[in-house]
Design a protein around this motif. Structure first.
Motif, PDB file in Angstrom:
ATOM      1  N   THR A  65      13.539 -16.399  15.171  1.00 44.05           N
ATOM      2  CA  THR A  65      14.415 -17.547  15.323  1.00 44.05           C
ATOM      3  C   THR A  65      15.807 -17.245  14.769  1.00 44.05           C
ATOM      4  O   THR A  65      15.945 -16.818  13.629  1.00 44.05           O
ATOM      5  N   ARG A  66      16.830 -17.484  15.600  1.00 44.87           N
ATOM      6  CA  ARG A  66      18.216 -17.301  15.167  1.00 44.87           C
ATOM      7  C   ARG A  66      19.079 -18.399  15.763  1.00 44.87           C
ATOM      8  O   ARG A  66      18.904 -18.769  16.933  1.00 44.87           O
ATOM      9  N   VAL A  67      19.990 -18.913  14.998  1.00 47.12           N
ATOM     10  CA  VAL A  67      21.044 -19.795  15.498  1.00 47.12           C
ATOM     11  C   VAL A  67      22.329 -18.965  15.554  1.00 47.12           C
ATOM     12  O   VAL A  67      22.733 -18.375  14.555  1.00 47.12           O
ATOM     13  N   VAL A  68      22.939 -18.915  16.723  1.00 48.61           N
ATOM     14  CA  VAL A  68      24.089 -18.040  16.955  1.00 48.61           C
ATOM     15  C   VAL A  68      25.336 -18.890  17.163  1.00 48.61           C
ATOM     16  O   VAL A  68      25.332 -19.849  17.951  1.00 48.61           O
ATOM     17  N   LEU A  69      26.406 -18.522  16.487  1.00 43.00           N
ATOM     18  CA  LEU A  69      27.703 -19.193  16.606  1.00 43.00           C
ATOM     19  C   LEU A  69      28.734 -18.162  17.053  1.00 43.00           C
ATOM     20  O   LEU A  69      28.960 -17.170  16.362  1.00 43.00           O
ATOM     21  N   ASP A  70      29.355 -18.393  18.214  1.00 42.24           N
ATOM     22  CA  ASP A  70      30.419 -17.544  18.731  1.00 42.24           C
ATOM     23  C   ASP A  70      31.738 -18.285  18.618  1.00 42.24           C
ATOM     24  O   ASP A  70      31.853 -19.433  19.085  1.00 42.24           O
ATOM     25  N   ILE A  71      32.755 -17.638  18.061  1.00 45.79           N
ATOM     26  CA  ILE A  71      34.083 -18.229  17.902  1.00 45.79           C
ATOM     27  C   ILE A  71      35.072 -17.344  18.658  1.00 45.79           C
ATOM     28  O   ILE A  71      35.202 -16.147  18.368  1.00 45.79           O
ATOM     29  N   GLN A  72      35.783 -17.936  19.618  1.00 43.42           N
ATOM     30  CA  GLN A  72      36.678 -17.154  20.456  1.00 43.42           C
ATOM     31  C   GLN A  72      37.908 -16.703  19.674  1.00 43.42           C
ATOM     32  O   GLN A  72      38.357 -17.351  18.743  1.00 43.42           O
ATOM     33  N   HIS A  73      38.456 -15.557  20.069  1.00 35.18           N
ATOM     34  CA  HIS A  73      39.681 -15.039  19.463  1.00 35.18           C
ATOM     35  C   HIS A  73      40.883 -15.841  19.935  1.00 35.18           C
ATOM     36  O   HIS A  73      40.852 -16.450  20.992  1.00 35.18           O
TER      37      HIS A  73
END
Length: 229
Positions: A221-229
């Motif tokens: 189980t993983r919660v992934v957060l992507d933040i754009q440049h």
């Protein structure tokens, strides 16, 4: 028929029999040789190219995993093409009443067009965690309301729901508190542990409120957060 003619007829018959014997065991252009099976293509020759295993693809060191059915590998890999905005992103936990999870690690890395933060979770039960991720004006601790120092021009608050104390989850909780990854979008990550069913972290974002997205990956189980440049 004279003797010469009889010999000629016998010679012609012998040649015909010889030719028939030579060709009866010969394969045609589309026929395999007798006693030799046709080669069978291997799986690698017939199967479509497959991506690497989910765990390796998801790892912050790579950016080619597909988090949602509607996102193509190209969109994910190039970063800026994926759908994201600055509005709060929320998801309800599923089966949280029978699930006790703790954050066991936080990983962060820079990709082409975005920074990725991964919250690893483990524990007991079969439910899935939820989350609320949003920009806030001030980072404050749950319960006490005391301000939390976070480096960055904008602050993302990450609240994971369906989590529990290490006593209930049976795993050791992540012991770090401040992470300064030196990536383009993220100045600092401040982890604030578990409080009354929620686990909180603050992300210091460089320069301005940048578009982001959040999604769940499983096994593990993983919660992934992507933040754009």
């Amino acid at each position: 028929m004279g003797r010469a003619g009889h010999l000629t007829a016998l010679a012609a018959a012998a040649v015909a029999l010889l030719l028939a014997g030579c060709t009866s065991g010969q394969a045609g252009p589309d026929e395999p040789l007798s006693g030799v099976s046709s080669p069978t293509p291997t799986a690698s020759e017939t199967a479509d190219p497959s991506p690497s295993d989910t765990r390796a693809a998801e790892d912050p060191g790579s950016g080619d995993e597909t988090p949602t059915p509607n996102a193509s590998a190209t969109e994910v890999a190039t970063g800026p093409a994926f759908s994201a905005n600055t509005r709060p992103d929320t998801a309800e936990p599923q089966g949280a009443g029978a699930t006790f999870l703790s954050v066991t690690d936080i990983r962060v890395a820079e990709h082409d067009g975005y920074d990725r933060i991964v919250f690893d979770l483990a524990g007991r039960g079969s439910g899935k965690p939820g989350w609320r991720v949003e920009y806030v004006d001030l980072a404050t601790d749950d319960g006490s309301g005391q301000p939390v120092e976070v480096d960055g021009d904008a602050i993302l608050r990450v609240s994971l729901s369906g989590t529990a104390t290490p006593t209930d989850s049976g795993v050791e909780e992540y012991s770090g508190d401040h992470i300064q990854p030196g990536t383009e979008a993220v100045d600092e990550i401040v982890y604030r542990y578990w409080f009354e069913g929620y686990t909180t972290a603050f992300i210091g974002v460089d320069e301005t409120e940048r578009p982001f997205r959040v999604f769940l990956l499983e096994n593990p189980t993983r919660v992934v957060l992507d933040i754009q440049h």
